[in-house]
Design a protein around this motif. Structure first.
Motif, PDB file in Angstrom:
ATOM      1  N   THR A 322       0.837  -1.198   0.000  1.00  0.00           N
ATOM      2  CA  THR A 322       0.000   0.000   0.000  1.00  0.00           C
ATOM      3  C   THR A 322       0.875   1.252   0.000  1.00  0.00           C
ATOM      4  O   THR A 322       2.047   1.199   0.356  1.00  0.00           O
ATOM      5  CB  THR A 322      -0.931   0.019   1.213  1.00  0.00           C
ATOM      6  N   THR A 327      -3.785   1.484   5.868  1.00  0.00           N
ATOM      7  CA  THR A 327      -4.792   1.596   4.814  1.00  0.00           C
ATOM      8  C   THR A 327      -4.638   0.403   3.884  1.00  0.00           C
ATOM      9  O   THR A 327      -3.579  -0.231   3.850  1.00  0.00           O
ATOM     10  CB  THR A 327      -4.640   2.910   4.021  1.00  0.00           C
ATOM     11  N   ASP A 328      -5.712   0.098   3.135  1.00  0.00           N
ATOM     12  CA  ASP A 328      -5.602  -0.930   2.108  1.00  0.00           C
ATOM     13  C   ASP A 328      -5.568  -0.299   0.720  1.00  0.00           C
ATOM     14  O   ASP A 328      -5.753  -0.979  -0.287  1.00  0.00           O
ATOM     15  CB  ASP A 328      -6.747  -1.938   2.213  1.00  0.00           C
ATOM     16  N   ASP A 329      -5.308   1.001   0.666  1.00  0.00           N
ATOM     17  CA  ASP A 329      -5.359   1.770  -0.575  1.00  0.00           C
ATOM     18  C   ASP A 329      -4.098   1.537  -1.408  1.00  0.00           C
ATOM     19  O   ASP A 329      -2.983   1.782  -0.955  1.00  0.00           O
ATOM     20  CB  ASP A 329      -5.507   3.260  -0.256  1.00  0.00           C
ATOM     21  N   MET A 330      -4.305   1.092  -2.636  1.00  0.00           N
ATOM     22  CA  MET A 330      -3.185   0.842  -3.549  1.00  0.00           C
ATOM     23  C   MET A 330      -3.037   1.929  -4.611  1.00  0.00           C
ATOM     24  O   MET A 330      -2.138   1.862  -5.453  1.00  0.00           O
ATOM     25  CB  MET A 330      -3.399  -0.507  -4.253  1.00  0.00           C
ATOM     26  N   SER A 333       0.335   3.730  -5.555  1.00  0.00           N
ATOM     27  CA  SER A 333       1.380   3.288  -4.634  1.00  0.00           C
ATOM     28  C   SER A 333       2.687   3.080  -5.390  1.00  0.00           C
ATOM     29  O   SER A 333       2.686   2.599  -6.530  1.00  0.00           O
ATOM     30  CB  SER A 333       0.968   1.980  -3.957  1.00  0.00           C
ATOM     31  N   ASP A 353       1.606  -7.803   2.638  1.00  0.00           N
ATOM     32  CA  ASP A 353       1.109  -6.535   3.178  1.00  0.00           C
ATOM     33  C   ASP A 353       0.004  -6.863   4.175  1.00  0.00           C
ATOM     34  O   ASP A 353      -0.871  -7.690   3.885  1.00  0.00           O
ATOM     35  CB  ASP A 353       0.567  -5.642   2.062  1.00  0.00           C
ATOM     36  N   GLY A 356      -3.322  -4.818   2.503  1.00  0.00           N
ATOM     37  CA  GLY A 356      -3.503  -4.459   1.105  1.00  0.00           C
ATOM     38  C   GLY A 356      -3.443  -5.596   0.101  1.00  0.00           C
ATOM     39  O   GLY A 356      -3.471  -5.360  -1.106  1.00  0.00           O
ATOM     40  N   GLU A 359      -6.451  -5.884  -2.514  1.00  0.00           N
ATOM     41  CA  GLU A 359      -6.382  -4.808  -3.493  1.00  0.00           C
ATOM     42  C   GLU A 359      -5.189  -4.988  -4.418  1.00  0.00           C
ATOM     43  O   GLU A 359      -5.273  -4.754  -5.629  1.00  0.00           O
ATOM     44  CB  GLU A 359      -6.303  -3.445  -2.795  1.00  0.00           C
ATOM     45  N   ALA A 360      -4.068  -5.400  -3.850  1.00  0.00           N
ATOM     46  CA  ALA A 360      -2.849  -5.572  -4.648  1.00  0.00           C
ATOM     47  C   ALA A 360      -3.052  -6.613  -5.744  1.00  0.00           C
ATOM     48  O   ALA A 360      -2.566  -6.451  -6.868  1.00  0.00           O
ATOM     49  CB  ALA A 360      -1.688  -5.966  -3.756  1.00  0.00           C
ATOM     50  N   THR A 387       6.698  -0.242   2.508  1.00  0.00           N
ATOM     51  CA  THR A 387       5.706   0.476   3.316  1.00  0.00           C
ATOM     52  C   THR A 387       6.027   0.262   4.792  1.00  0.00           C
ATOM     53  O   THR A 387       6.272  -0.869   5.213  1.00  0.00           O
ATOM     54  CB  THR A 387       4.280  -0.026   3.030  1.00  0.00           C
TER      55      THR A 387
END
Length: 439
Positions: A322, A327-330, A333, A353, A356, A359-360, A387
């Motif tokens: 991430t 956060t799990d926001d990619m 990134s 991660d 993440g 999402e990844a 990260t």
């Protein structure tokens, strides 16, 4: 007081939940039926510390609800917030405002009395005026005001940022609209939060100015880190030395592989385009965008060089995918540039991660996804930290050495101390700090 929040993405869901915690009746609306069904079951579609408990408690209290029925949600609302996505448009840096304007039209059709329509989404200067025009065109008889109220939420600490913000910026141009917004934010008045009332244009530009300034600050310290490596200085001490100056401040002066996330990349691009279209180009921000894009590739090259100049037959363990921890926001990134570059160079990438991974997997193909940090590094030629999740800050270095083919680490977040790593026998590389060779 009753409000409708159009959009249950990061901004809409966090803002809606926090307003309900203030005692406001909030209805969150989304066209995505599956997302609404999940929320009705108490499932949170994004990872944000504390958000699950906040949503659950306020839903149980009857202050927070979810629906796909925009018309019913808007009916009788004192304020309707537009919190939909404004991604970068394909083929340029302009923000895609189609979702904002579509929401404005639907809101216009559903309003049944005086309503304050608030743009919470990050939008370029002039959007509020266009929202006003769209609503007026759709419903000439409508009684409403358009307000700009940008969010300043950091992923990973968004709830605290909403509840105890540095400031609240509100672009409102009638007394009636300002009074509605004052009532909504009354709990923050009680803790003496600065509330800045401005024009629509000023409020919209303030959001972009804030994000691009922070992006420039990150880019500055990254370039300073490169210089430190050349002259033998320590970028952390440089950052502290300048950060103690009250005019500069210490935040956002930590070097790394470049900025990412949902805001900085698209907002810098959008402001650059707005400035060009307005005949007042922002050369500094144009340079920031260019440097940040190149830096991610440079970090991949750094890893390849660290591994001897060739990745053929090499296995690399990647910790963190991430753009930041918690956060799990990619979105944008650095891993989205670095990992594919390593795979294209011939490497096998084993990655982990904490939040993440799901999402990844939507964005990164050809990666061996692992269930833990130590599993990822088992048999790898080198370990790379992308990260700075807390669980990576105190790895058992003895165990790490036993799992890696050789004790080699590239720390792109400067989590570890170069002297400690040398004393532990690691070949270690970080960003902008003098290194010691392992004995």
């Amino acid at each position: 007081m009753r409000i409708a929040m159009i959009g249950t993405g990061y901004v809409g869901l966090v803002s809606g939940a926090c307003f309900s915690e203030f005692g406001v009746e909030v209805v969150c609306v989304d066209k995505d039926e599956s997302k609404i069904e999940r929320l009705l079951r108490g499932e949170i579609p994004i990872y944000e510390p504390g958000l699950d408990k906040l949503v659950t408690s306020n839903a149980e209290a009857g202050r927070l609800s979810f629906t796909t029925d925009l018309k019913e949600a808007v009916k009788g609302a004192d304020a309707v917030f537009i919190a939909v996505g404004t991604p970068t448009r394909r083929g340029g840096g302009h923000a895609d405002l189609s979702y904002v304007y579509a929401a404005a039209r639907e809101i216009a059709e559903a309003m049944d009395g005086y309503t304050v329509v608030v743009t919470k989404s990050t939008v370029p200067v002039g959007t509020g005026r266009e929202v006003e025009r769209v609503i007026r065109e759709t419903r000439p008889d409508a009684e409403f005001d358009v307000v700009s109220n940008p969010e300043f939420l950091r992923e990973g600490s968004a709830i605290n940022d909403f509840m105890r913000p540095d400031r609240v910026v509100i672009g409102a141009e009638t007394d009636r609209a300002r009074e509605v917004m004052r009532t909504l934010y009354r709990p923050l008045f009680l803790i003496e939060t600065p509330i800045l009332f401005t024009s629509l244009e000023t409020s919209e530009l303030t959001k972009y100015a804030a994000n691009t300034f922070l992006a420039a600050k990150i880019t500055f310290i990254n370039e300073m880190a490169d210089l430190c490596e050349k002259v033998g200085a320590d970028v952390h001490d440089v950052a502290k030395g300048i950060g103690l100056d009250g005019r500069i401040g210490k935040k956002f002066l930590h070097p790394g592989p470049g900025y990412g996330g949902s805001c900085f990349p698209k907002d810098t691009l959008a402001l650059v385009q707005t400035a060009r279209d307005s005949g007042a180009p922002l050369r500094i921000i144009e340079t920031v965008v260019d440097i940040n894009a190149k830096r991610k590739r440079q970090m991949a090259d750094r890893i390849v060089e660290f591994c001897g100049g060739s990745m053929q037959g090499k296995t690399v363990a990647i910790l963190g995918l991430t753009f930041k921890p918690n956060t799990d926001d990619m979105r944008d990134s650095p891993s989205l540039d670095i990992v594919p570059a390593l795979i294209d160079a011939g490497a096998t990438v084993r990655a982990y991660d904490p939040e993440g991974m799901d999402e990844a997997k939507k964005h990164l193909d050809g990666v061996v996804y692992c269930s833990g940090a130590y599993e990822a590094m088992d048999g790898a030629d080198a370990l790379v930290i992308l990260t700075e999740w807390n669980e990576f800050r105190s790895l058992n270095l003895t165990r790490v050495k036993s799992l890696l083919k050789e004790p080699a680490m590239v720390d792109l977040r400067n989590i570890y101390d170069p002297k400690q790593m040398a004393d532990q026998g690691f070949r270690y590389q970080c960003v902008g700090r003098p290194l010691r060779k392992a004995d």
